[in-house]
Design a protein around this motif. Sequence first.
Motif, PDB file in Angstrom:
ATOM      1  N   HIS A   1      -8.178  -1.565  -4.796  1.00  0.00           N
ATOM      2  CA  HIS A   1      -8.389   0.061  -4.699  1.00  0.00           C
ATOM      3  C   HIS A   1      -7.590   0.525  -3.888  1.00  0.00           C
ATOM      4  O   HIS A   1      -7.546   1.568  -3.434  1.00  0.00           O
ATOM      5  CB  HIS A   1      -9.357   0.138  -4.973  1.00  0.00           C
ATOM      6  CG  HIS A   1     -10.588   1.154  -4.937  1.00  0.00           C
ATOM      7  ND1 HIS A   1     -10.045   2.134  -3.484  1.00  0.00           N
ATOM      8  CD2 HIS A   1     -11.299   2.047  -5.939  1.00  0.00           C
ATOM      9  CE1 HIS A   1     -11.130   3.394  -3.270  1.00  0.00           C
ATOM     10  NE2 HIS A   1     -11.304   3.009  -5.094  1.00  0.00           N
ATOM     11  N   GLU A   2      -7.832  -0.637  -2.870  1.00  0.00           N
ATOM     12  CA  GLU A   2      -7.115  -0.552  -1.180  1.00  0.00           C
ATOM     13  C   GLU A   2      -5.880   0.122  -1.016  1.00  0.00           C
ATOM     14  O   GLU A   2      -5.014   0.793  -0.537  1.00  0.00           O
ATOM     15  CB  GLU A   2      -7.398  -1.230  -0.808  1.00  0.00           C
ATOM     16  CG  GLU A   2      -8.553  -1.824   0.329  1.00  0.00           C
ATOM     17  CD  GLU A   2      -9.359  -3.506   0.965  1.00  0.00           C
ATOM     18  OE1 GLU A   2      -9.600  -3.090   2.091  1.00  0.00           O
ATOM     19  OE2 GLU A   2      -7.864  -3.922   0.502  1.00  0.00           O
TER      20      GLU A   2
ATOM     21  N   GLU B   1       1.176  -1.217   0.126  1.00  0.00           N
ATOM     22  CA  GLU B   1      -0.298   0.163  -0.212  1.00  0.00           C
ATOM     23  C   GLU B   1       0.854   0.778   0.204  1.00  0.00           C
ATOM     24  O   GLU B   1       1.892   1.481   0.751  1.00  0.00           O
ATOM     25  CB  GLU B   1      -1.017   0.082   1.583  1.00  0.00           C
ATOM     26  CG  GLU B   1      -1.641   1.214   1.347  1.00  0.00           C
ATOM     27  CD  GLU B   1      -2.515   0.885   2.435  1.00  0.00           C
ATOM     28  OE1 GLU B   1      -3.031  -0.161   2.723  1.00  0.00           O
ATOM     29  OE2 GLU B   1      -2.978   1.986   3.011  1.00  0.00           O
TER      30      GLU B   1
ATOM     31  N   GLY C   1      -4.963   3.742  -1.125  1.00  0.00           N
ATOM     32  CA  GLY C   1      -5.639   3.493   0.373  1.00  0.00           C
ATOM     33  C   GLY C   1      -6.588   3.697   1.231  1.00  0.00           C
ATOM     34  O   GLY C   1      -6.603   3.677   2.579  1.00  0.00           O
ATOM     35  N   ALA C   2      -6.973   3.033   0.199  1.00  0.00           N
ATOM     36  CA  ALA C   2      -8.749   3.000   0.923  1.00  0.00           C
ATOM     37  C   ALA C   2     -10.238   2.132   0.547  1.00  0.00           C
ATOM     38  O   ALA C   2      -9.405   1.856  -1.300  1.00  0.00           O
ATOM     39  CB  ALA C   2      -9.723   4.233   1.025  1.00  0.00           C
ATOM     40  N   PRO C   3     -10.580   0.696   0.799  1.00  0.00           N
ATOM     41  CA  PRO C   3     -11.140   0.267  -0.149  1.00  0.00           C
ATOM     42  C   PRO C   3     -12.258   1.299  -1.029  1.00  0.00           C
ATOM     43  O   PRO C   3     -12.468   2.308  -0.513  1.00  0.00           O
ATOM     44  CB  PRO C   3     -12.591  -0.413   0.619  1.00  0.00           C
ATOM     45  CG  PRO C   3     -12.165   0.135   2.510  1.00  0.00           C
ATOM     46  CD  PRO C   3     -11.193   0.966   1.773  1.00  0.00           C
TER      47      PRO C   3
ATOM     48  N   ALA D   1     -15.335   3.490  -1.719  1.00  0.00           N
ATOM     49  CA  ALA D   1     -16.964   4.186  -1.528  1.00  0.00           C
ATOM     50  C   ALA D   1     -17.246   3.871  -2.839  1.00  0.00           C
ATOM     51  O   ALA D   1     -18.922   5.007  -1.791  1.00  0.00           O
ATOM     52  CB  ALA D   1     -16.079   5.719  -0.819  1.00  0.00           C
TER      53      ALA D   1
END
Length: 794
Positions: free
Chosen positions: A197-198, A104, A202-204, A206
């Motif tokens: 995507h994560e 990441e 840096g995040a799932p 939305a």
Amino acid sequence: MRELTEGLQLADRYTLLRRLGRGGMCEVWQATDRRADGPVALKFLNADLAASGRQRELFHNEWRTASRLMHAHIVRVFEYHDDDDEAPYYALQYVDGPPAGVLEGQSLDHLLGPFGLLADALRYAHGKGIVHGDVTAANVLLDGRGAPYLVDFGVSRAAGAGGGRGGGTPVALSPERRAGEPPEPADDIYALGVLLHELIFGAPPAGETLPAAAASGERLPTALRELLGRMLAGQRSARPTAGDVADGLAAAGFPPRPAKLPGGRSTPADDDAEIRVRSVRPARQRAAASQPSAAAEGTGRGVPATVVVAGLAVLLLALLGVLFLLPPAEQPGSRAAAPVPQEAPDAGTPAAVIPGEEDAGADPGGAAAGDMPFSENVAPVDAGSGARLKAATDEALGDLLSRLERLRYRGIERWGGGDYEAALERYADGDRAYIDKDYAAAGDHYRATIEMLEPFFDRIDTVFSETMQAARAAFEARDHREAIRLYDLAVAITPGNPAAELGLQRSRSLEDVLGLMERGRQFESDLELNAAREAYSRVLELDERWQPAREALERVLAALDQRRFEQLMTDGFTALSAGNFDNARAAFEAAKRMRPGAAEPRDGLLQVDQAARLERIRALEVAASEHETNERWESAVDTYQQALEVDGDLQFAQEGLARAGQRAALHRRLQQYIDDPDSLSSPGVMQAATNLLLELSRISPSGPRLEDQKESLSRLLKRAATPLTVELRSDNQTQVSIFRIGTLGTFGERQLKLRPGSYVAMGSRPGYRDVRLEFRVAPEIEMQPIVVMCEERI
């Protein structure tokens, strides 16, 4: 249940080293495998779940699913071990690296390479009809080279099987799985998109809109953005296949390759899903507990059904005899019948009454005599004697049935032969006598049958040994039908014997094994090595002990390895001849990894280095020549210095550096005079500049740049040598002097001829403060009168 501790020995091969993780269902340990001479991971079903048959079945299904998958980027699963008294476990490949979450925030080049390999692993699993169901960072491990491995098929299911969510990390579940629809490969693609995507942002996800830039600050290429958007599509039909994902990543500029791990190796978390595993030698053995029992397959393990039916029939017949053939009890008022004795008669006493001899206790006119039916073989006896005789006969029958049951359990019908048939005939004679209520004769027949059966018990081990020997001979002779018959007989003689059951299992697959071996040899002869490898591997799946297949597979793998090595060397030299040094170096490096001790890759790498070095020198020589032609002497100096860094003995670079250095120095000197023309008014400077012009006149060819500088300096020398008229004004009271010109005394107005340059005028007058005035003389400026007067009193 056993307690898992460091140093615990299991299955006479594993030694536990340390616990790697523990989850809700399983506990995983790193262990050494003495047979494979390397590390493995052992995954145990938690002890509190091992008592549940359902949990054991789920655990075994997880192993069975994973063991079907043989892909370079799916963690290999090895032997399954199950003991009814302990928690089951299985061995799997040990990957010594962190989960994919460490990527990441990395650059896209570092982050996306492994996903092409991971997509290919999913393509393979989907081709086998298996949906992983939980593609998350925790279930993707990276080895020391950064290569990804897909792990944990605990919630995997067959594509389209059943309904319901069936487990998995909630954030990675596709809309269809959250809605309870059966799993499909497109669900894994959605989960892979969530993972991408994560790691990228840096995040799932939305929503449907993707951020403009990655967490690393890089903007996403359009092709990558479109691919990720399709992977996260709300409908399965809009998502690409795993193969399309791998191709799409490569087309976007991110070909499949291992990751470059940041900051060295990492330590895994204490979680079942983040278990580190590492590769060991592949093993094809499967635990016996994973196979269905012989009884379940109808192989005859346990008491045969025919024995049970026959025994029940005989016992029923005996019961009917007891109920209907025994003398009836006395009616009220008659003489009581003698009780039936519970113990067997004395061995020395005949079981039957000798014909013609009367029993002293009999009453010829009594009811007892009339109760006994007439028999020409047995003299009339009293009720007590008849009951004892029948009891003895029943006891003999029970003993006989017990022995028959034991022998039939050992397959006597299949190896007893004529002697056994004779014993059955004698047994049948006894049954006929029993039906005729001739208990004395029936007892004699039963006891004689027992004596006839006794030798068979002594022969069991011998017959089993002979049968096994014959079965092995038939197996070695490739006679699968005879081998099946004999091993099946051996299993019938000694149920549960591991060698016999293994032999039967191998014999049943012998025909297929021989066919596959022939196909493998034909493929090998035709140099279709991949097809030969598949054929030999299939043989070992059917019969892991088939040594010819093992030897052939090793031979084919060695040939494939050699072919791959030769192909890499060919690719390297092809790229080298085309001047593609990066590709050539990569090919030779790959060949070197395959054969660390081989000389060919080292020679290839030396040739790449030499060719790259010569190419670099040629490029620098051309660049330096171009700089000289364009009179960029400073750039030429830098280029020649770079060439000498490659090879300090290059003569052209040494000579060029000296030549370019001299010309660069001349240009610098010229430019200094040109940039400060007023300095030329100094006689010394003017002389030095004049001498430089004379020196430059001898340089040929001079080039446009040098000619331009020479012309500029000549013009500036003429300028410096031409005096200009300067008007000075004072008050006839102030003593005026000009630095480097001299004292002018007092005056009102005066004119001087001064060369272009900067001057300083000084004024002094008694009782007044001195004045100092700087002025510049130049033809390009309009000169104003220079006023020098002391006006401020002291």
